[in-house]
Motif scaffolding. Structure first.
Motif, PDB file in Angstrom:
ATOM      1  N   ASN A  35       0.812  -1.220   0.000  1.00  0.00           N
ATOM      2  CA  ASN A  35       0.000   0.000   0.000  1.00  0.00           C
ATOM      3  C   ASN A  35       0.852   1.279   0.000  1.00  0.00           C
ATOM      4  OD1 ASN A  35       0.902  -0.203   2.582  1.00  0.00           O
ATOM      5  ND2 ASN A  35      -1.107  -0.174   3.557  1.00  0.00           N
ATOM      6  N   SER A  36       2.172   1.146   0.076  1.00  0.00           N
ATOM      7  CA  SER A  36       3.029   2.343   0.047  1.00  0.00           C
ATOM      8  C   SER A  36       2.933   3.043  -1.312  1.00  0.00           C
ATOM      9  CB  SER A  36       4.474   1.982   0.363  1.00  0.00           C
ATOM     10  OG  SER A  36       5.006   1.143  -0.629  1.00  0.00           O
ATOM     11  N   GLN A  37       2.819   2.275  -2.385  1.00  0.00           N
ATOM     12  CA  GLN A  37       2.690   2.878  -3.718  1.00  0.00           C
ATOM     13  C   GLN A  37       1.408   3.692  -3.810  1.00  0.00           C
ATOM     14  OE1 GLN A  37       4.953   2.788  -6.403  1.00  0.00           O
ATOM     15  NE2 GLN A  37       3.581   4.406  -7.004  1.00  0.00           N
ATOM     16  N   LEU A  38       0.329   3.158  -3.287  1.00  0.00           N
ATOM     17  CA  LEU A  38      -0.948   3.861  -3.301  1.00  0.00           C
ATOM     18  C   LEU A  38      -0.861   5.137  -2.467  1.00  0.00           C
ATOM     19  CD1 LEU A  38      -3.890   4.154  -4.068  1.00  0.00           C
ATOM     20  CD2 LEU A  38      -4.490   2.542  -2.251  1.00  0.00           C
ATOM     21  N   ARG A  39      -0.186   5.062  -1.310  1.00  0.00           N
ATOM     22  CA  ARG A  39      -0.026   6.257  -0.485  1.00  0.00           C
ATOM     23  C   ARG A  39       0.747   7.343  -1.231  1.00  0.00           C
ATOM     24  NH1 ARG A  39       2.866   4.171   3.749  1.00  0.00           N
ATOM     25  NH2 ARG A  39       2.110   2.066   3.669  1.00  0.00           N
ATOM     26  N   LYS A  40       1.759   6.945  -1.999  1.00  0.00           N
ATOM     27  CA  LYS A  40       2.524   7.917  -2.803  1.00  0.00           C
ATOM     28  C   LYS A  40       1.611   8.575  -3.831  1.00  0.00           C
ATOM     29  CE  LYS A  40       6.959   5.579  -2.396  1.00  0.00           C
ATOM     30  NZ  LYS A  40       7.974   4.793  -3.093  1.00  0.00           N
ATOM     31  N   TRP A  41       0.780   7.791  -4.496  1.00  0.00           N
ATOM     32  CA  TRP A  41      -0.151   8.337  -5.481  1.00  0.00           C
ATOM     33  C   TRP A  41      -1.122   9.304  -4.821  1.00  0.00           C
ATOM     34  CZ3 TRP A  41      -1.833   3.137  -8.175  1.00  0.00           C
ATOM     35  CH2 TRP A  41      -0.767   2.643  -8.940  1.00  0.00           C
ATOM     36  N   ILE A  42      -1.620   8.941  -3.637  1.00  0.00           N
ATOM     37  CA  ILE A  42      -2.581   9.798  -2.932  1.00  0.00           C
ATOM     38  C   ILE A  42      -1.930  11.127  -2.569  1.00  0.00           C
ATOM     39  CG2 ILE A  42      -3.921  10.040  -0.799  1.00  0.00           C
ATOM     40  CD1 ILE A  42      -4.305   6.919  -0.954  1.00  0.00           C
ATOM     41  N   ASN A  43      -0.718  11.077  -2.016  1.00  0.00           N
ATOM     42  CA  ASN A  43      -0.016  12.310  -1.649  1.00  0.00           C
ATOM     43  C   ASN A  43       0.268  13.172  -2.876  1.00  0.00           C
ATOM     44  OD1 ASN A  43       0.019  11.713   1.075  1.00  0.00           O
ATOM     45  ND2 ASN A  43       1.993  10.676   0.966  1.00  0.00           N
ATOM     46  N   ALA A  44       0.694  12.531  -3.957  1.00  0.00           N
ATOM     47  CA  ALA A  44       0.984  13.272  -5.183  1.00  0.00           C
ATOM     48  C   ALA A  44      -0.278  13.916  -5.741  1.00  0.00           C
ATOM     49  CB  ALA A  44       1.623  12.352  -6.227  1.00  0.00           C
ATOM     50  N   TYR A  45      -1.389  13.191  -5.680  1.00  0.00           N
ATOM     51  CA  TYR A  45      -2.652  13.730  -6.194  1.00  0.00           C
ATOM     52  C   TYR A  45      -3.133  14.890  -5.327  1.00  0.00           C
ATOM     53  CZ  TYR A  45      -7.415  13.975  -7.971  1.00  0.00           C
ATOM     54  OH  TYR A  45      -8.585  14.413  -8.527  1.00  0.00           O
ATOM     55  N   LYS A  46      -3.017  14.753  -4.014  1.00  0.00           N
ATOM     56  CA  LYS A  46      -3.438  15.830  -3.121  1.00  0.00           C
ATOM     57  C   LYS A  46      -2.613  17.090  -3.343  1.00  0.00           C
ATOM     58  CE  LYS A  46      -5.263  13.136   0.752  1.00  0.00           C
ATOM     59  NZ  LYS A  46      -5.004  12.705   2.148  1.00  0.00           N
ATOM     60  N   GLU A  47      -1.328  16.926  -3.607  1.00  0.00           N
ATOM     61  CA  GLU A  47      -0.440  18.082  -3.741  1.00  0.00           C
ATOM     62  C   GLU A  47      -0.465  18.691  -5.141  1.00  0.00           C
ATOM     63  OE1 GLU A  47       1.944  20.999  -2.409  1.00  0.00           O
ATOM     64  OE2 GLU A  47       1.064  19.430  -1.185  1.00  0.00           O
ATOM     65  N   PHE A  48      -0.444  17.839  -6.186  1.00  0.00           N
ATOM     66  CA  PHE A  48      -0.283  18.332  -7.552  1.00  0.00           C
ATOM     67  C   PHE A  48      -1.504  18.123  -8.437  1.00  0.00           C
ATOM     68  CE2 PHE A  48       4.000  16.938  -6.156  1.00  0.00           C
ATOM     69  CZ  PHE A  48       4.590  18.182  -6.066  1.00  0.00           C
ATOM     70  N   GLY A  49      -2.523  17.452  -7.931  1.00  0.00           N
ATOM     71  CA  GLY A  49      -3.694  17.177  -8.753  1.00  0.00           C
ATOM     72  C   GLY A  49      -3.388  16.108  -9.783  1.00  0.00           C
ATOM     73  N   ASP A  50      -4.029  16.227 -10.950  1.00  0.00           N
ATOM     74  CA  ASP A  50      -3.829  15.235 -12.014  1.00  0.00           C
ATOM     75  C   ASP A  50      -2.368  15.140 -12.439  1.00  0.00           C
ATOM     76  OD1 ASP A  50      -6.484  14.595 -12.001  1.00  0.00           O
ATOM     77  OD2 ASP A  50      -7.003  15.724 -13.811  1.00  0.00           O
ATOM     78  N   ALA A  51      -1.658  16.259 -12.418  1.00  0.00           N
ATOM     79  CA  ALA A  51      -0.252  16.267 -12.843  1.00  0.00           C
ATOM     80  C   ALA A  51       0.605  15.373 -11.955  1.00  0.00           C
ATOM     81  CB  ALA A  51       0.294  17.686 -12.834  1.00  0.00           C
ATOM     82  N   GLY A  52       0.207  15.192 -10.701  1.00  0.00           N
ATOM     83  CA  GLY A  52       0.966  14.346  -9.796  1.00  0.00           C
ATOM     84  C   GLY A  52       0.895  12.870 -10.147  1.00  0.00           C
ATOM     85  N   LEU A  53      -0.131  12.483 -10.879  1.00  0.00           N
ATOM     86  CA  LEU A  53      -0.286  11.080 -11.259  1.00  0.00           C
ATOM     87  C   LEU A  53       0.243  10.784 -12.660  1.00  0.00           C
ATOM     88  CD1 LEU A  53      -3.891  10.360  -9.919  1.00  0.00           C
ATOM     89  CD2 LEU A  53      -1.699   9.872  -8.813  1.00  0.00           C
ATOM     90  N   MET A  54       0.471  11.819 -13.439  1.00  0.00           N
ATOM     91  CA  MET A  54       0.944  11.615 -14.809  1.00  0.00           C
ATOM     92  C   MET A  54       2.440  11.331 -14.813  1.00  0.00           C
ATOM     93  SD  MET A  54      -0.956  14.460 -17.050  1.00  0.00           S
ATOM     94  CE  MET A  54      -2.690  14.747 -16.910  1.00  0.00           C
ATOM     95  N   HIS A  55       2.812  10.434 -15.694  1.00  0.00           N
ATOM     96  CA  HIS A  55       4.228  10.147 -15.876  1.00  0.00           C
ATOM     97  C   HIS A  55       4.801  11.223 -16.777  1.00  0.00           C
ATOM     98  CE1 HIS A  55       7.901   7.894 -16.182  1.00  0.00           C
ATOM     99  NE2 HIS A  55       7.843   7.984 -17.496  1.00  0.00           N
ATOM    100  N   SER A  56       5.766  11.947 -16.268  1.00  0.00           N
ATOM    101  CA  SER A  56       6.338  13.050 -17.027  1.00  0.00           C
ATOM    102  C   SER A  56       7.303  12.528 -18.084  1.00  0.00           C
ATOM    103  CB  SER A  56       7.077  13.996 -16.085  1.00  0.00           C
ATOM    104  OG  SER A  56       7.697  15.015 -16.819  1.00  0.00           O
ATOM    105  N   ARG A  57       7.098  12.930 -19.308  1.00  0.00           N
ATOM    106  CA  ARG A  57       7.972  12.516 -20.400  1.00  0.00           C
ATOM    107  C   ARG A  57       9.164  13.454 -20.562  1.00  0.00           C
ATOM    108  NH1 ARG A  57       6.911   7.495 -21.121  1.00  0.00           N
ATOM    109  NH2 ARG A  57       4.798   7.036 -21.708  1.00  0.00           N
ATOM    110  N   LYS A  58       9.058  14.635 -19.980  1.00  0.00           N
ATOM    111  CA  LYS A  58      10.164  15.575 -20.131  1.00  0.00           C
ATOM    112  C   LYS A  58      11.181  15.342 -19.022  1.00  0.00           C
ATOM    113  CE  LYS A  58       8.230  19.320 -17.433  1.00  0.00           C
ATOM    114  NZ  LYS A  58       8.188  20.713 -17.267  1.00  0.00           N
ATOM    115  N   LYS A  59      12.434  15.495 -19.362  1.00  0.00           N
ATOM    116  CA  LYS A  59      13.488  15.310 -18.382  1.00  0.00           C
ATOM    117  C   LYS A  59      13.801  16.661 -17.775  1.00  0.00           C
ATOM    118  CE  LYS A  59      17.991  13.416 -17.640  1.00  0.00           C
ATOM    119  NZ  LYS A  59      18.888  12.363 -18.010  1.00  0.00           N
ATOM    120  N   GLU A  60      13.482  16.792 -16.505  1.00  0.00           N
ATOM    121  CA  GLU A  60      13.699  18.047 -15.797  1.00  0.00           C
ATOM    122  C   GLU A  60      15.177  18.175 -15.443  1.00  0.00           C
ATOM    123  OE1 GLU A  60      12.337  21.583 -14.300  1.00  0.00           O
ATOM    124  OE2 GLU A  60      10.995  20.046 -15.069  1.00  0.00           O
ATOM    125  N   CYS A  61      15.762  19.318 -15.739  1.00  0.00           N
ATOM    126  CA  CYS A  61      17.153  19.574 -15.387  1.00  0.00           C
ATOM    127  C   CYS A  61      17.187  20.549 -14.219  1.00  0.00           C
ATOM    128  CB  CYS A  61      17.911  20.163 -16.575  1.00  0.00           C
ATOM    129  SG  CYS A  61      18.127  18.990 -17.913  1.00  0.00           S
TER     130      CYS A  61
END
Length: 192
Positions: A35-61
């Motif tokens: 359930n740790s993976q699900l908790r990460k998704w929940i925290n990401a969704y609460k903080e960033f919304g939909d963007a927190g669940l999307m896999h980013s294709r751009k490489k952030e520098c």
């Protein structure tokens, strides 16, 4: 490629937020393993919304200064990688873990970005170009030495701040222990 799609992640997170089950139940129901993976998704969704669940294709520098700032924050405070990632707006807490581990093993140079690939070779060099390269090299060497010294100074400052904080916490702990021992001896004296 991401193991789970955005739609799947959102569906599971929304079920949790709607009260249709806890993290252990939903993790088992959807075969997430833990359930740790699900908790990460929940925290990401609460903080960033939909963007927190999307896999980013751009490489952030991230710049060297920013990486160093985040590493300092982690080492001088008692926050988890997940909390620090949310605080700093980084979608991947493992990235911070990587920076901290590299910093502890190899120091400041591990946080600098390095060019990848083969070095360019010079086809033809004139004697003027060769002397200019030699002059530039001597200047770069002294600047590199200054940079190394500045890096070492910064590393020592971080280490010093860490040790000061550790000493402060140890002194607090000793004071609490003394207070506990003092109060127990006082209560024994009063009972006699």
């Amino acid at each position: 490629m991401a193991k789970h799609s955005f739609e799947f992640k959102k569906k599971v997170v929304l079920e949790y937020l709607n009260g249709e089950g806890g993290t252990p139940y939903l993790s088992t129901k959807y075969g997430l393993g833990s359930n740790s993976q699900l908790r990460k998704w929940i925290n990401a969704y609460k903080e960033f919304g939909d963007a927190g669940l999307m896999h980013s294709r751009k490489k952030e520098c991230y710049s060297f200064d920013y990486k160093l700032h985040v590493v300092e924050l982690y080492l001088t405070s008692e926050v988890s990688y997940q909390e620090l990632a949310i605080q700093e707006g980084i979608n991947n807490p493992a990235l911070i873990c990587n920076w901290v581990n590299r910093f502890q093993v190899a120091g400041l140079d591990a946080l600098r970005s390095h060019k990848k690939g083969r070095r360019k070779t010079l086809d033809k060099t004139n004697s003027k170009d060769a002397t200019q390269l030699t002059k530039d090299f001597t200047i770069d060497t002294s600047m590199e030495h200054v940079r190394e010294l500045e890096d070492e100074l910064l590393k020592l400052r971080i280490e010093n701040a860490f040790l000061k904080e550790l000493r402060r916490l140890r002194l607090e702990d000793e004071a609490k222990t003394r207070d506990l021992l003092g109060s127990s001896t006082v209560s024994e004296d009063n009972s006699n």
